[in-house]
Design an enzyme around this catalytic site. Structure first.
Site, short mmCIF file in Angstrom:
data_model
loop_
_atom_site.label_atom_id
_atom_site.label_comp_id
_atom_site.label_asym_id
_atom_site.label_seq_id
_atom_site.Cartn_x
_atom_site.Cartn_y
_atom_site.Cartn_z
N GLU A 1 -4.86 -21.36 -4.95
CA GLU A 1 -5.73 -22.52 -4.73
C GLU A 1 -5.04 -23.85 -5.03
O GLU A 1 -5.35 -24.87 -4.42
CB GLU A 1 -7.01 -22.42 -5.55
CG GLU A 1 -7.99 -21.36 -5.05
CD GLU A 1 -7.76 -19.99 -5.67
OE1 GLU A 1 -6.71 -19.81 -6.34
OE2 GLU A 1 -8.62 -19.11 -5.49
N PHE B 1 -19.79 -13.66 -14.67
CA PHE B 1 -18.48 -13.33 -14.11
C PHE B 1 -18.02 -14.45 -13.18
O PHE B 1 -18.74 -14.88 -12.29
CB PHE B 1 -18.55 -12.00 -13.35
CG PHE B 1 -17.26 -11.64 -12.67
CD1 PHE B 1 -16.12 -11.35 -13.43
CD2 PHE B 1 -17.15 -11.61 -11.29
CE1 PHE B 1 -14.92 -11.03 -12.82
CE2 PHE B 1 -15.95 -11.29 -10.66
CZ PHE B 1 -14.84 -10.99 -11.43
N GLN B 2 -16.81 -14.93 -13.38
CA GLN B 2 -16.20 -16.01 -12.60
C GLN B 2 -17.04 -17.29 -12.62
O GLN B 2 -17.11 -18.01 -11.64
CB GLN B 2 -15.92 -15.57 -11.16
CG GLN B 2 -14.82 -14.50 -11.10
CD GLN B 2 -14.25 -14.30 -9.71
OE1 GLN B 2 -14.94 -14.47 -8.72
NE2 GLN B 2 -12.98 -13.92 -9.65
N LYS C 1 -24.02 -19.91 -5.28
CA LYS C 1 -23.99 -19.01 -4.12
C LYS C 1 -25.35 -18.93 -3.43
O LYS C 1 -25.42 -18.91 -2.20
CB LYS C 1 -23.54 -17.62 -4.58
CG LYS C 1 -23.29 -16.67 -3.42
CD LYS C 1 -22.70 -15.36 -3.91
CE LYS C 1 -22.43 -14.44 -2.71
NZ LYS C 1 -21.90 -13.15 -3.15
N MET D 1 15.72 -33.61 -14.61
CA MET D 1 15.27 -34.86 -15.21
C MET D 1 15.16 -34.73 -16.73
O MET D 1 15.60 -35.59 -17.48
CB MET D 1 13.94 -35.30 -14.60
CG MET D 1 13.51 -36.68 -15.02
SD MET D 1 14.74 -37.96 -14.64
CE MET D 1 14.15 -38.54 -13.06
#
Lengths: 163, 566
Positions: free
Chosen positions: B52, B114-115, B164, B473
Site C-alpha cells: 500500500e 480484526f484489522q 464496510k 548521505m
C-alpha cells in the site's frame, strides 16, 4: 441518558487530544468537556458530560482508566453533586427594553457585565438547568452570541475523588 | 436518481470528480469497493500495487506529474497504516491526494476488531481533512467535498474512512458537477501597489520560488516577472522547474546543498521575493541570518506560512500566478541600471563558482555524469523521480529541469522508498513520456517490490541505482560531523541488481566504467519497459557544497578540502 464523568489527569500536553480521540473513535457524543488545573498544578480535572446508555458510559470509564495519563475517573451520576456552568449571553436590547433585561437578570441572580446602546451581555454561573432557564427568558429579545464553559462538578460534602 | 450501494456510489462519484485511475490493494473491508471497481472497469482503471505504501506514492507521483488529483484505496488496519508514510509525504509537499480506506462494520468499531485501526485519529496531523463516513447517504457529498478540499488553497491529502457496511447499504445517487476549487484569497490593490513599490525601490532583488509556482501553473508568469525586474531566481527543491534551467535568470537550488550563486545572492540581495515557498530549514538553515540584509516580500496562498519561519516586511496572500500577473502589470518597463548591474554580478559569480565537475576521472563513474546523460538520452520530456539521499541532491543540483511537474521527490518528508511508486504513478499518468527513477542502493531496497508493478503494467521506467554500498548521505554526515565513525551505514549486501531486475521480469544492465554510461542508458530507454541500471559508484562521492545544519550561507563548505584551501 446524560452522564457526568470527573477525571483527574496528568497536566501534560496532548492529553486533551488523546482523551477526546478516545470518545470520537467510538462515536460517543461529548456534550461538553471542561478542563482546568486542580490545587495541584501537575494535575488537571476534566469534567465530561457524555450522552449514552449505561453500557457506553461503563466502557468509556474503563477506557479512560486504562490511559497511563489518567489518574482517576469517577462517574458523578449517583449521590449529591454540585454542578455549575458559566455562560456569557449577549442580548440585543435597546433603551426601551433594557429594564426588562435588568429585571430578568436580578431574579435569576445573573449579572449584566457589559452594555452598549444595542446590546447587553449577561453573565450567569449556575446549574445547567438554571442556565437553560435564563436562556429561555432571554431568547425572545434576540441572542447575538453566546459562550458557555460546559459543566464543572464536584461531589458534595466530604465526598470526592481526591487530588 | 439511481439506487446504488455505497461502494457503487463511491466509484461513481470518483469518476464524476475526474478520477480515471486509482492505485490500491484489495482486502476484506474493501471487498464491496473492489466489486464496484470490477463492475466499472471500463471507466476507471485500477492499478494493483505490491504494498500500500507504493500505492500512496504512485497516486502522489501521478498527481505531481499530471496536476490532477491522485486517488489511492486500501483496506482497513494494516492496509490503512501502510498508507501513512505516503500521506505524510503528500502533506509535506502539498500534493492533492484522496486516500480511501475501508474499515470494519459500524457495530465492530471501537472493539479492537480484526484489522481495525483508528486511521482517522492516526492521520489527523498529516491530512488537510479526514472523514469517517457513518451513513451511506453522506458518502457522495463527502467524496465531492474531499476533492474540493484537496484542491483548494494550498493543496494536500484528504482521507475518507468508510466502514464496510456503509459500502454495502444502498442509497439514492444522482450525478453532481465536477469539483470547483474555492477561490484563492485575493490581495487588495493597495498591497500589490506596495509590493510593486518595494520592488521598484530595490537595487538587488532576488526571487526565491517554491512548489507553489507549479501548483499555480505560473511558470510563464514567473519568467515574465523575473525578466521585467531583471531579478535572478533561485528555487527550493519543490521549485525546481519553476524557471527553465536554461534561463539566464536561473541560479539553481538554494539552501543546504544549493549552489554558491544562489546562497551568495541570498546574503547579498536587498529584497528577497519568496513565491509559493516556505523558508524550510533546508533552505533557511539559520533563520536569523537568512537574507538578513534584505527586505522580504512573501507571496503565498497559505496565510499560516506568512512570517512562520522568518519575519517578513510585506506579504501577499494569494495565488502565485495571479499575484505575479498583477505585479508585473504594475511595474514599469525600461532599464534599471542598478538591477542590471546586480544581475550581471550574480551571473558572474555563478560562472565562477560552478558546482563540482560532473565528469569522472579515468574510468570512474561519476553519478552526476549519469544524471546529465539521462537527459541527453531520454530528451526534454523525461520525468525524473528520486528517492532520498545523495542521489536526490545530485539530481536537484545537476539535472537541467526545463519545465515544472517533471521532478518527483519527497522533498519535505524525505521518505526513502518514495521513488519507485512515484515513478510508476507518473508513467501511468503520462503515457508516451519516458520516466526515470534515480535511486540509491539504500533507498531502492526500501520499496523495490514495486518493480513488480512496473513489469505487470509494462511501465517504461528506467531505474538508475547509484550503487555505492553505503547509505551515502548519512555516511557523508558521519564523515563530516562524526569523525568518520560509520555506524550502520556500510551495507555489506550482496544484492545483484541485474539479476534482481531479471527475477522480477524487468531488464537489467550494469555500468562499471565511465564509457558505459551513454550506451547503457541508450539501451535502457530502448527497452520500452522497466529496466534497472546498476551504476557502480565510489562510496567516497560527497554532495558539495553543503551548508551545515543550522549554519548560515557564509559557512558553506565547497569541498572536502575547503578548510585547507582557505
Amino acid at each position: 441518558m446524560k452522564s457526568i464523568l470527573s477525571v483527574l489527569v496528568e497536566n501534560r500536553a496532548g492529553i486533551l487530544a488523546r482523551t477526546a480521540g478516545l470518545f470520537a473513535r467510538r462515536g460517543f457524543n461529548i456534550e461538553s468537556l471542561a478542563v482546568g488545573e486542580t490545587s495541584d498544578p501537575t494535575v488537571s480535572r476534566m469534567t465530561i458530560v457524555v450522552d449514552g446508555d449505561a453500557g457506553v458510559i461503563g466502557q468509556v470509564e474503563k477506557q479512560l482508566n486504562k490511559q497511563i495519563d489518567v489518574i482517576k475517573v469517577r462517574s458523578l451520576d449517583g449521590g449529591e453533586t454540585i454542578r455549575r456552568e458559566l455562560a456569557l449571553i449577549k442580548v440585543a436590547v435597546g433603551a426601551q427594553n433594557r429594564g426588562q433585561i435588568t429585571d430578568i437578570t436580578a431574579i435569576m441572580k445573573a449579572n449584566i457585565v457589559d452594555l452598549s446602546p444595542t446590546t447587553a451581555t449577561v453573565e450567569i454561573a449556575d446549574t445547567p438547568e438554571r442556565v437553560r432557564q435564563l436562556l429561555g427568558l432571554l431568547e425572545p429579545y434576540g441572542i447575538v452570541e453566546m459562550a458557555r464553559t460546559g459543566m464543572v462538578a464536584l461531589q458534595s460534602g466530604n465526598n470526592g475523588i481526591g487530588e | 436518481m439511481k439506487l446504488l450501494t455505497g461502494a457503487q456510489i463511491l466509484i461513481h462519484t470518483l469518476i464524476e470528480q475526474g478520477a480515471d485511475v486509482v492505485f490500491g490493494y484489495p482486502g476484506g473491508a474493501v471487498l464491496n469497493i473492489y466489486d464496484a471497481l470490477y463492475e466499472m472497469r471500463g471507466e476507471i482503471r485500477h492499478v494493483l500495487v505490491s504494498h500500500e505504501q507504493g500505492a500512496a506514492h504512485a497516486a502522489d507521483g501521478y498527481a505531481r506529474s499530471t496536476g490532477r488529483t491522485g486517488v489511492v484505496i486500501a483496506t482497513s488496519g494494516p492496509g490503512a497504516t501502510n498508507l501513512v508514510t505516503g500521506i505524510a509525504a503528500a502533506y509535506h509537499d502539498s500534493v492533492p491526494l484522496i486516500a480511501v480506506t475501508g474499515n470494519v462494520t459500524r457495530d465492530l468499531i471501537g472493539r479492537a476488531s480484526f484489522q481495525e485501526v483508528d486511521i482517522v485519529g492516526i492521520t489527523a496531523p498529516i491530512v488537510k481533512r479526514n472523514y469517517f463516513v457513518r451513513q451511506t447517504e453522506a458518502l457522495a457529498d463527502t467524496v465531492r467535498e474531499a476533492f474540493e478540499v484537496a484542491n483548494s488553497g494550498r493543496k494536500g491529502p484528504v482521507l475518507i474512512d468508510i466502514p464496510k457496511d456503509v459500502t454495502a447499504q444502498q442509497a439514492r445517487w444522482s450525478p453532481g458537477p465536477r469539483f470547483c476549487p474555492r477561490p484563492a484569497p485575493r490581495p487588495p490593490d493597495a498591497e500589490i501597489r506596495a509590493a510593486a513599490e518595494m520592488i521598484e525601490k530595490s537595487a538587488r532583488p532576488l526571487i526565491y520560488s517554491g512548489g507553489g509556482v507549479a501548483f499555480s501553473d505560473a511558470q510563464d508568469r514567473l519568467r515574465a516577472f523575473a525578466e521585467k525586474i531583471r531579478a535572478p531566481v533561485c528555487t527550493s527543491m519543490m521549485g525546481l522547474g519553476a524557471i527553465p534551467a536554461s534561463s539566464p535568470h536561473n541560479l539553481g537550488l538554494v539552501g543546504m546543498h544549493g549552489t554558491a550563486a544562489s546562497n551568495m545572492a541570498v546574503s547579498r540581495c536587498d529584497l528577497l521575493i519568496a513565491i509559493g515557498a516556505r523558508f524550510s530549514d533546508r533552505v533557511a538553515g539559520n533563520r536569523l541570518k537568512f537574507a538578513q540584509d534584505a527586505a522580504i516580500l512573501h507571496i503565498d496562498i497559505d496565510r499560516s506560512e506568512i512570517a512562520k519561519n522568518v519575519p517578513v516586511d510585506l506579504a501577499l496572500t494569494g495565488d502565485a500566478g495571479e499575484c505575479l500577473e498583477r505585479l508585473t502589470a504594475l511595474l514599469p518597463d525600461g532599464p534599471s541600471p542598478q538591477k542590471a548591474e546586480w544581475l550581471h554580478e550574480v551571473l558572474r559569480h555563478k560562472a565562477m563558482n560552478a558546482l563540482p565537475d560532473a565528469a569522472g576521472e579515468g574510468d570512474e563513474v561519476n553519478p552526476r555524469e549519469v544524471i546529465l546523460a539521462l537527459q541527453k538520452v531520454a530528451g526534454p520530456d523525461l520525468i525524473v523521480a528520486t528517492d532520498v539521499g545523495q542521489h536526490q541532491m545530485f539530481v536537484a543540483q545537476y539535472y537541467p529541469f526545463q519545465r515544472a511537474r517533471a521532478f518527483l521527490s519527497s522533498c519535505g518528508l524525505g521518505a526513502m522508498g518514495y521513488g519507485l511508486g512515484a515513478a510508476n504513478g507518473a508513467a501511468v499518468g503520462n503515457p508516451g513520456r519516458p520516466v526515470a527513477l534515480v535511486t540509491g542502493d539504500g533507498s531502492f531496497h526500501m520499496n523495490l517490490q514495486e518493480l513488480a508493478v512496473s513489469v505487470t503494467n509494462k511501465l517504461p521506467v528506467v531505474v538508475t541505482v547509484m550503487n555505492n554500498g553505503v547509505l551515502g548521505m548519512v555516511h557523508q554526515w558521519q564523515n563530516l560531523f562524526y569523525g568518520g565513525r560509520y555506524s550502520s551505514t556500510e551495507l555489506g549486501r550482496e544484492t545483484d541488481f541485474v539479476k534482481l531486475a531479471e527475477a522480477f521480469g524487468a531488464a537489467g544492465l550494469r555500468i562499471r566504467k565511465r564509457s558505459e554510461i551513454l550506451p547503457a542508458l541508450t539501451r535502457a530507454f530502448a527497452v520500452g519497459g522497466p529496466c534497472v541500471v546498476d551504476c557502480v559508484i565510489d562510496a567516497r562521492q560527497r554532495v558539495f557544497p553543503i551548508i551545515p545544519p543550522g549554519a548560515a550561507s557564509e559557512d558553506m563548505i565547497y569541498s572536502e578540502y575547503s578548510e585547507e584551501q582557505r
